[in-house]
Each structure stands twice: as structure tokens, then as C-alpha cells.
Motif scaffolding. Structure first.
Motif, PDB file in Angstrom:
ATOM      1  N   ASN A  22      -9.224  -6.157   7.725  1.00 47.39           N
ATOM      2  CA  ASN A  22     -10.154  -5.606   6.733  1.00 47.39           C
ATOM      3  C   ASN A  22     -10.139  -4.082   6.606  1.00 47.39           C
ATOM      4  O   ASN A  22     -11.075  -3.506   6.057  1.00 47.39           O
ATOM      5  N   GLN A  23      -9.116  -3.427   7.094  1.00 45.03           N
ATOM      6  CA  GLN A  23      -9.025  -1.970   6.941  1.00 45.03           C
ATOM      7  C   GLN A  23      -7.945  -1.651   5.900  1.00 45.03           C
ATOM      8  O   GLN A  23      -6.782  -1.987   6.078  1.00 45.03           O
ATOM      9  N   GLU A  24      -8.372  -0.979   4.833  1.00 51.32           N
ATOM     10  CA  GLU A  24      -7.451  -0.604   3.773  1.00 51.32           C
ATOM     11  C   GLU A  24      -6.557   0.531   4.246  1.00 51.32           C
ATOM     12  O   GLU A  24      -7.023   1.462   4.900  1.00 51.32           O
ATOM     13  N   LYS A  25      -5.276   0.437   3.914  1.00 50.75           N
ATOM     14  CA  LYS A  25      -4.315   1.449   4.346  1.00 50.75           C
ATOM     15  C   LYS A  25      -3.411   1.813   3.175  1.00 50.75           C
ATOM     16  O   LYS A  25      -2.923   0.939   2.456  1.00 50.75           O
ATOM     17  N   GLU A  26      -3.187   3.113   2.988  1.00 49.89           N
ATOM     18  CA  GLU A  26      -2.281   3.586   1.951  1.00 49.89           C
ATOM     19  C   GLU A  26      -0.849   3.346   2.421  1.00 49.89           C
ATOM     20  O   GLU A  26      -0.496   3.622   3.564  1.00 49.89           O
ATOM     21  N   ILE A  27      -0.015   2.801   1.507  1.00 45.29           N
ATOM     22  CA  ILE A  27       1.360   2.450   1.862  1.00 45.29           C
ATOM     23  C   ILE A  27       2.336   2.929   0.791  1.00 45.29           C
ATOM     24  O   ILE A  27       1.938   3.258  -0.320  1.00 45.29           O
ATOM     25  N   GLU A  28       3.617   2.950   1.157  1.00 45.28           N
ATOM     26  CA  GLU A  28       4.658   3.325   0.222  1.00 45.28           C
ATOM     27  C   GLU A  28       5.009   2.126  -0.655  1.00 45.28           C
ATOM     28  O   GLU A  28       4.686   0.986  -0.341  1.00 45.28           O
TER      29      GLU A  28
END
Length: 134
Positions: A22-28
């Protein structure tokens, strides 16, 4: 910009990213393309670059190649899972790494009480994969 949220399991490690439930993470973009369609993740494309003519004309086309790449994802997974870990290597691995590997092998990390159970599961799954040729 792309984001991914782990919605199943506790942790998941892929392409240098460790995801927690449930943790949003910025990705390529390449990670987005790999994870989009994976039932363990909720992936989103948050904005469309104004200087990219491919996405300006037809923004929905980004979705179609990702869906078409899903079979490629299945082809890539065995390549990543071909690394066979020894018991010593697994003991040296942190809990998050073991749990991510359990998820990759189709298990649920919450089913295991301790490191010994996690390692036994991983070793057993690796043996099964070697026998079936996966």
C-alpha cells in the motif's frame, strides 16, 4: 511520471525497487511497463509529456503495448528466477529480500513465521522449478 502501489503481499523487489504493501512509489517507464497488468500492483501513468507526439495524439496507445507486453513479462520472469540461491545466500539475505523472492515464486510471505520457514519454502520451490524446467 509513473507510479506503482503493491496491493498484494508485504514486499516485492523488482528492477532495483523494493515495494511495500500500500505504499505508492514513483517508477520509471520501463518498470511501469513491466509491472502494469501484474495482479500484485496498481500502476498509473500520472501525466503525459507535452513534447512527446506519440502520447499527445493518442494517449490510450500507451495502454495497448503494455497489455501486449504481458506475455513478454512471462518470458522475462523465468530469466530472473533462474538464479538459484543456496541456503547460505538466503540466510545472508535480509527478510525483505526473502519475502520478495517468495512473492516472485508465487508464495505468500505472511504464511511463514520465521527465517527458517521462508528459506525452506524458497529452496523447495527452486527444486520444483529445476525439475519442471521452469
Amino acid at each position: 511520471m509513473y507510479t506503482a502501489v503493491l496491493i498484494k503481499g508485504k514486499t516485492y523487489s523488482v528492477m532495483g525497487h523494493v515495494f511495500h504493501l500500500n505504499q505508492e512509489k514513483e517508477i520509471e517507464k520501463k518498470v511501469f511497463q513491466y509491472l502494469d497488468g501484474n495482479e500484485f500492483f496498481d500502476c498509473k501513468q500520472l501525466d503525459v509529456p507535452a513534447d512527446d507526439p506519440k502520447t499527445d495524439d493518442q494517449p490510450k496507445e500507451d495502454d495497448k503495448p503494455v497489455e501486449e507486453e504481458e506475455p513478454k513479462e512471462a518470458e522475462e520472469e523465468p530469466q530472473q528466477e533462474q538464479k538459484i540461491y543456496t541456503e547460505t545466500e538466503l540466510k545472508d539475505m535480509k527478510k525483505d529480500g526473502q519475502e520478495a523472492f517468495i512473492v516472485d515464486l508465487g508464495g505468500d510471505p505472511s504464511e511463514f513465521k520465521n527465517e527458517s520457514e521462508r528459506i525452506a519454502f524458497i529452496l523447495e520451490k527452486q527444486q520444483q522449478q529445476e525439475k519442471t524446467g521452469e
